[in-house]
Design a protein around this motif. Structure first.
Motif, PDB file in Angstrom:
ATOM      1  N   GLY A 181       0.829  -1.216   0.000  1.00 36.18           N
ATOM      2  CA  GLY A 181       0.000   0.000   0.000  1.00 36.18           C
ATOM      3  C   GLY A 181       0.856   1.255   0.000  1.00 36.18           C
ATOM      4  N   THR A 182       2.087   1.142  -0.479  1.00 36.38           N
ATOM      5  CA  THR A 182       2.992   2.312  -0.490  1.00 36.38           C
ATOM      6  C   THR A 182       3.232   2.791  -1.926  1.00 36.38           C
ATOM      7  OG1 THR A 182       4.943   0.890  -0.577  1.00 36.38           O
ATOM      8  CG2 THR A 182       4.201   1.560   1.610  1.00 36.38           C
ATOM      9  N   THR A 183       3.565   4.078  -2.043  1.00 33.47           N
ATOM     10  CA  THR A 183       3.709   4.700  -3.364  1.00 33.47           C
ATOM     11  C   THR A 183       4.911   5.647  -3.346  1.00 33.47           C
ATOM     12  OG1 THR A 183       1.310   4.553  -3.615  1.00 33.47           O
ATOM     13  CG2 THR A 183       2.449   6.070  -5.099  1.00 33.47           C
ATOM     14  N   ALA A 184       5.577   5.750  -4.477  1.00 27.60           N
ATOM     15  CA  ALA A 184       6.764   6.625  -4.575  1.00 27.60           C
ATOM     16  C   ALA A 184       6.403   7.958  -5.232  1.00 27.60           C
ATOM     17  CB  ALA A 184       7.851   5.924  -5.385  1.00 27.60           C
ATOM     18  N   PHE A 185       7.024   9.033  -4.755  1.00 25.49           N
ATOM     19  CA  PHE A 185       6.763  10.383  -5.273  1.00 25.49           C
ATOM     20  C   PHE A 185       8.077  11.138  -5.466  1.00 25.49           C
ATOM     21  CE2 PHE A 185       3.122   9.169  -2.713  1.00 25.49           C
ATOM     22  CZ  PHE A 185       2.051   9.466  -3.536  1.00 25.49           C
ATOM     23  N   ILE A 186       8.058  12.040  -6.440  1.00 20.63           N
ATOM     24  CA  ILE A 186       9.166  12.990  -6.577  1.00 20.63           C
ATOM     25  C   ILE A 186       8.703  14.285  -5.917  1.00 20.63           C
ATOM     26  CG2 ILE A 186      10.688  14.226  -8.168  1.00 20.63           C
ATOM     27  CD1 ILE A 186       9.866  12.094 -10.323  1.00 20.63           C
ATOM     28  N   VAL A 187       9.395  14.666  -4.857  1.00 20.26           N
ATOM     29  CA  VAL A 187       8.990  15.849  -4.100  1.00 20.26           C
ATOM     30  C   VAL A 187      10.071  16.915  -4.214  1.00 20.26           C
ATOM     31  CG1 VAL A 187       8.287  16.710  -1.823  1.00 20.26           C
ATOM     32  CG2 VAL A 187       7.769  14.348  -2.458  1.00 20.26           C
ATOM     33  N   GLN A 188       9.665  18.110  -4.589  1.00 17.47           N
ATOM     34  CA  GLN A 188      10.618  19.229  -4.661  1.00 17.47           C
ATOM     35  C   GLN A 188      10.657  19.964  -3.330  1.00 17.47           C
ATOM     36  OE1 GLN A 188       9.635  20.224  -9.365  1.00 17.47           O
ATOM     37  NE2 GLN A 188       9.832  21.919  -7.907  1.00 17.47           N
ATOM     38  N   ASP A 189      11.813  20.508  -3.007  1.00 15.76           N
ATOM     39  CA  ASP A 189      11.921  21.184  -1.701  1.00 15.76           C
ATOM     40  C   ASP A 189      11.169  22.511  -1.674  1.00 15.76           C
ATOM     41  OD1 ASP A 189      13.648  22.688  -3.285  1.00 15.76           O
ATOM     42  OD2 ASP A 189      15.232  22.812  -1.774  1.00 15.76           O
ATOM     43  N   ASP A 190      10.695  22.980  -2.849  1.00 12.01           N
ATOM     44  CA  ASP A 190       9.941  24.237  -2.853  1.00 12.01           C
ATOM     45  C   ASP A 190       8.425  24.001  -2.820  1.00 12.01           C
ATOM     46  OD1 ASP A 190       9.835  23.176  -5.386  1.00 12.01           O
ATOM     47  OD2 ASP A 190      10.570  24.966  -6.430  1.00 12.01           O
ATOM     48  N   TYR A 191       7.996  22.755  -2.648  1.00  8.25           N
ATOM     49  CA  TYR A 191       6.560  22.503  -2.510  1.00  8.25           C
ATOM     50  C   TYR A 191       6.095  22.975  -1.131  1.00  8.25           C
ATOM     51  CZ  TYR A 191       6.565  19.477  -6.695  1.00  8.25           C
ATOM     52  OH  TYR A 191       6.667  18.991  -7.967  1.00  8.25           O
ATOM     53  N   PRO A 192       4.885  23.571  -1.071  1.00  8.37           N
ATOM     54  CA  PRO A 192       4.408  24.031   0.244  1.00  8.37           C
ATOM     55  C   PRO A 192       4.266  22.848   1.209  1.00  8.37           C
ATOM     56  CG  PRO A 192       2.679  24.208  -1.448  1.00  8.37           C
ATOM     57  CD  PRO A 192       3.944  23.848  -2.161  1.00  8.37           C
ATOM     58  N   GLY A 193       4.699  23.058   2.445  1.00 10.52           N
ATOM     59  CA  GLY A 193       4.575  21.987   3.447  1.00 10.52           C
ATOM     60  C   GLY A 193       5.792  21.095   3.529  1.00 10.52           C
ATOM     61  N   PHE A 194       6.828  21.392   2.718  1.00 12.48           N
ATOM     62  CA  PHE A 194       8.097  20.644   2.792  1.00 12.48           C
ATOM     63  C   PHE A 194       8.999  21.364   3.784  1.00 12.48           C
ATOM     64  CE2 PHE A 194      12.479  19.936   1.830  1.00 12.48           C
ATOM     65  CZ  PHE A 194      12.573  18.621   1.415  1.00 12.48           C
ATOM     66  N   LYS A 195       9.498  20.633   4.770  1.00  4.75           N
ATOM     67  CA  LYS A 195      10.366  21.282   5.760  1.00  4.75           C
ATOM     68  C   LYS A 195      11.577  20.417   6.070  1.00  4.75           C
ATOM     69  CE  LYS A 195       6.858  23.965   8.010  1.00  4.75           C
ATOM     70  NZ  LYS A 195       5.805  23.951   9.008  1.00  4.75           N
ATOM     71  N   VAL A 196      12.676  21.079   6.353  1.00  3.11           N
ATOM     72  CA  VAL A 196      13.865  20.353   6.779  1.00  3.11           C
ATOM     73  C   VAL A 196      13.910  20.396   8.302  1.00  3.11           C
ATOM     74  CG1 VAL A 196      16.380  20.240   6.660  1.00  3.11           C
ATOM     75  CG2 VAL A 196      15.075  20.992   4.662  1.00  3.11           C
ATOM     76  N   GLY A 197      14.010  19.210   8.928  1.00  2.00           N
ATOM     77  CA  GLY A 197      14.000  19.142  10.398  1.00  2.00           C
ATOM     78  C   GLY A 197      15.399  19.023  10.973  1.00  2.00           C
ATOM     79  N   LYS A 198      15.547  18.120  11.921  1.00  3.24           N
ATOM     80  CA  LYS A 198      16.793  17.991  12.689  1.00  3.24           C
ATOM     81  C   LYS A 198      18.009  17.677  11.815  1.00  3.24           C
ATOM     82  CE  LYS A 198      18.804  15.425  16.487  1.00  3.24           C
ATOM     83  NZ  LYS A 198      19.096  14.038  16.828  1.00  3.24           N
ATOM     84  N   HIS A 199      19.071  18.419  12.060  1.00  2.58           N
ATOM     85  CA  HIS A 199      20.349  18.131  11.400  1.00  2.58           C
ATOM     86  C   HIS A 199      21.144  17.224  12.333  1.00  2.58           C
ATOM     87  CE1 HIS A 199      24.058  18.801   9.155  1.00  2.58           C
ATOM     88  NE2 HIS A 199      24.651  18.979  10.320  1.00  2.58           N
TER      89      HIS A 199
END
Ligand code: COS
Length: 382
Positions: A181-199
């Motif tokens: 039930g899983t699916t693959a996506f190409i996600v751009q970092d400029d899409y709304p709701g994309f965030k970079v968390g803990k380094h």
């Protein structure tokens, strides 16, 4: 004389180019990047100018149209100088593989030319806080909403996280079907709701960016879905089958780099009135190190050729090459530190970094316990 692996002139030219970049551009800055833990954008530029981001990308999309073997040769050479800096390139290849292997023509046209050029980097997002070895238990959700999917959840330990512009992400579209039930996506970092968390602050490969990636109602166009719904796990497994030799080549380069330093040290370090290389205790260690490195290289190159020849059922050999090379890297780098003695333990000397960098190769892209499981499963199935 190096073992003759019957490389073509093109492969030798690529190896020599990578060797030159490793010695002239990477080695002088490796210790500094290791200390600072910053991302090596200046070296990424060098990789891009040399065309290295395009190695496995077809020529029609601006790449070199080469294969896993050429990528392995380059990764090995660069990793001799620094296994961490090299990851900017190797992890981008990992993020690119799902697009190469499973994306449609329109998606390939849209993304591959810029990736080949090194205009931006890619990354691969599978792992989650509670889905490491058990990748099929991921929780990141993707819910269809007209022409978009809305993603919620987080991926952790993402190599090139925050540095990459493109992320191939595996998310759950049907929670009742497990990994199917899983699916693959190409996600751009400029899409709304994309965030970079803990380094992450890491033991080794410190020049590599390892970050959490968070999706908060992140809208991803349906046009960015790779394959159909339910194929995500398959996309991930096919990707890992192709990319694990990349970890093997990184491990091999780290092992060879440490060995070269240890051999040189043994020839120049005097104790008891002569170079320690004259001591059988040291000679035997170096003989074992050289032998295991050559065995790992032979398995890796042959695996890469096996994959590039278009054979199916590559999981077994891909897992074997990663398992062997990473275990060799850990043993060789530990012994290299031993040969350097007390000096080897000190950060003033370059050798302890190799031991720290080697450790991750036994863990990521599937722990070596998972590699044994993958190999074992192929033995059961025959
Ligand atoms: N190629 C094609 N299909 C594959 C495959 C492969 N290499 N590996 C598994 N599959 C398929 C199986 O055939 C099965 O298909 P069906 O549902 O049609 O029967 C499906 O995928 C599920 O496989 P399986 O039952 O073996 O899945 P498990 O949940 O038991 O997990 C392992 C399999 C452990 C191999 C997988 O979870 C794994 O690779 N884990 C490590 C993940 C990893 O490497 N993480 C690193 C982070 S990415 S840098």
């Amino acid at each position: 004389m190096e073992m003759d692996y019957f490389l073509t002139d093109d492969q030798k030219a690529l190896r020599d180019l990578a060797r030159k970049i490793a010695e002239e551009k990477i080695r002088p800055v490796a210790a500094q990047y290791d200390r600072d833990g910053t991302f090596p954008w200046d070296i990424v530029k060098v990789f891009a100018e040399a065309g290295l981001f395009g190695i496995v990308i077809p020529e029609e999309y601006g790449g070199l149209g080469m294969g896993v073997l050429e990528l392995a040769i380059v990764t090995e050479e660069l990793s001799k100088a620094c296994g961490g800096i090299t990851l900017a390139l190797a992890a981008s290849a990992l993020g690119t593989f799902p697009i190469l292997l499973s994306a449609n023509e329109e998606q390939q046209k849209r993304y591959l030319p810029d990736l080949a050029e090194g205009k931006y980097l890619a990354a691969f997002g599978l792992t989650e806080p509670n889905a490491g070895s058990d990748a099929g238990s991921m929780r990141t959700r993707a819910v269809r909403d007209c022409d978009d999917y809305i993603l919620n959840g987080s991926k952790i330990f993402i190599t090139n996280g925050g540095a990459a512009h493109l992320y191939t992400i595996i998310a759950v579209t049907d929670p009742t079907k497990g990994s199917r039930g899983t699916t693959a996506f190409i996600v751009q970092d400029d899409y709304p709701g994309f965030k970079v968390g803990k380094h992450e602050d890491k033991m080794g490969i410190r020049a590599s960016a390892t970050n959490e990636i968070i999706f908060e109602d992140c809208r991803v166009p349906v046009a960015n879905r790779i394959g159909s719904e339910g194929q995500g796990f398959l996309v991930a497994m096919k990707t890992l089958d192709k990319s694990r030799p990349g970890v093997a080549s990184q491990a091999l380069g780290i092992a060879q780099g440490a060995f070269d330093l240890a051999l040189d040290y043994a020839k120049h370090r005097f104790q008891f009135g002569h170079p320690i290389m004259n001591l059988q205790a040291i000679q035997f260690m170096l003989a074992d190190m050289a032998t295991s490195i050559e065995a790992a290289r032979a398995l890796l190159y042959q695996t890469a050729r096996h994959i590039d020849a278009g054979n199916k059922d590559i999981s077994r050999y891909s897992a074997m090459s990663k398992l062997m090379a990473s275990d060799v890297a850990m043993k060789v780098t530990t012994d290299a530190v031993q040969i350097f003695g007390g000096y080897g333990y000190m950060r003033d000397y370059p050798i302890e970094k190799y031991m720290r960098d080697a450790k991750i190769t036994q863990i990521y892209e599937g722990t070596n316990q998972i590699q044994r499981l993958v190999i074992g499963n192929t033995l059961i199935k025959g």
